[in-house]
Design a protein around this motif. Structure first.
Motif, short mmCIF file in Angstrom:
data_model
loop_
_atom_site.label_atom_id
_atom_site.label_comp_id
_atom_site.label_asym_id
_atom_site.label_seq_id
_atom_site.Cartn_x
_atom_site.Cartn_y
_atom_site.Cartn_z
N MET A 1 -44.40 29.42 29.62
CA MET A 1 -45.78 29.67 29.21
C MET A 1 -46.04 29.20 27.79
O MET A 1 -45.19 29.37 26.90
N SER A 2 -47.24 28.68 27.57
CA SER A 2 -47.66 28.30 26.22
C SER A 2 -48.06 29.55 25.45
O SER A 2 -48.25 30.63 26.04
N ALA A 3 -48.24 29.40 24.14
CA ALA A 3 -48.67 30.53 23.32
C ALA A 3 -50.04 31.03 23.76
O ALA A 3 -50.30 32.24 23.80
N ASP A 4 -50.93 30.10 24.14
CA ASP A 4 -52.25 30.50 24.63
C ASP A 4 -52.14 31.30 25.91
O ASP A 4 -52.85 32.28 26.12
N ARG A 5 -51.22 30.91 26.77
CA ARG A 5 -51.03 31.62 28.03
C ARG A 5 -50.46 33.02 27.78
O ARG A 5 -50.86 34.00 28.41
N ASN B 1 -41.70 24.56 33.17
CA ASN B 1 -42.41 24.65 31.90
C ASN B 1 -42.73 26.10 31.59
O ASN B 1 -43.51 26.72 32.30
N PRO C 1 -55.08 29.72 30.76
CA PRO C 1 -54.58 28.47 30.19
C PRO C 1 -53.22 28.13 30.77
O PRO C 1 -52.51 28.99 31.27
N ARG C 2 -52.83 26.88 30.71
CA ARG C 2 -51.53 26.45 31.25
C ARG C 2 -50.40 26.82 30.32
O ARG C 2 -50.47 27.01 29.20
N ARG D 1 -50.91 34.85 25.14
CA ARG D 1 -52.03 35.64 24.60
C ARG D 1 -52.94 36.08 25.75
O ARG D 1 -53.33 37.24 25.84
#
Length: 185
Positions: free
Chosen positions: A140-144, A138, A184-185, A146
């Motif tokens: 990185m998410s956008a929050d991660r 998976n 964050p994930r 940032r």
């Protein structure tokens, strides 16, 4: 000259220093690594770990990034000064790119996020330099992403909250709240 990346099965020195201030995690990991053939020693903080590494430099080390009395990177640096062939990895619940790069520059061979499975840790310790790590399932998410950027700027500003907030055009208290949280994930 011996290969510092010898196969664990054939390696004579299997001394392992585990540095983590979470005593329960430290003891579980020590037992798991002993079952995998390591002679483990533990330390709760930077001072204790540096003293143990100076007296008896380990062949392997698993070091938590954030310790109550300092930064795990100081432990990596102290171990590598005493024993260049030590295969050390950093474990952290507060992972970011800047500290991962710093850890590798100081001599760590890998950087793993907590909670890490003992099998993942063993795989990191035995991985040869020419072997590539498996890409993450998976991304990185956008929050991660940032959060990683904020952490990178924070490290570049020598962990100065006010300077980091100024450079990111962000209120200092907002930045402090972000820095206090886990990634964050």
């Amino acid at each position: 000259m011996t290969d510092p990346v010898a196969d664990l099965a054939g390696a004579e020195d299997k001394s392992l220093l585990i540095v983590d201030d979470d005593k329960a995690f430290q003891q579980r990991l020590a037992r798991a690594m002993e079952k995998r053939g390591f002679a483990t020693d533990t330390a709760d903080g930077v001072r204790e770990a540096v003293a143990k590494a100076s007296a008896n430099p380990p062949a392997y080390a698993i070091v938590d990034m954030r310790l109550e009395d300092g930064n795990g990177l100081d432990v990596i640096e102290a171990i590598r000064q005493k024993r260049e062939d030590c295969r050390a990895i950093i474990l952290t619940g507060y992972g970011n790119i800047a500290t991962a790069v710093t850890a590798v520059k100081l001599g760590a061979i890998d950087y793993l996020a907590k909670p890490a499975d003992p099998d993942d840790i063993l795989a990191a310790l035995e991985r040869k330099p020419e072997d590539k790590a498996v890409p993450p399932e998976n991304p990185m998410s956008a929050d991660r992403v940032r959060w990683e950027h904020i952490q990178r700027v924070y490290e570049l500003c020598d962990r100065n909250v006010s300077e980091t907030a100024r450079r990111l055009n962000m209120h200092r208290r907002t930045l402090q709240r972000i820095l206090a949280k886990r990634a964050p994930r």
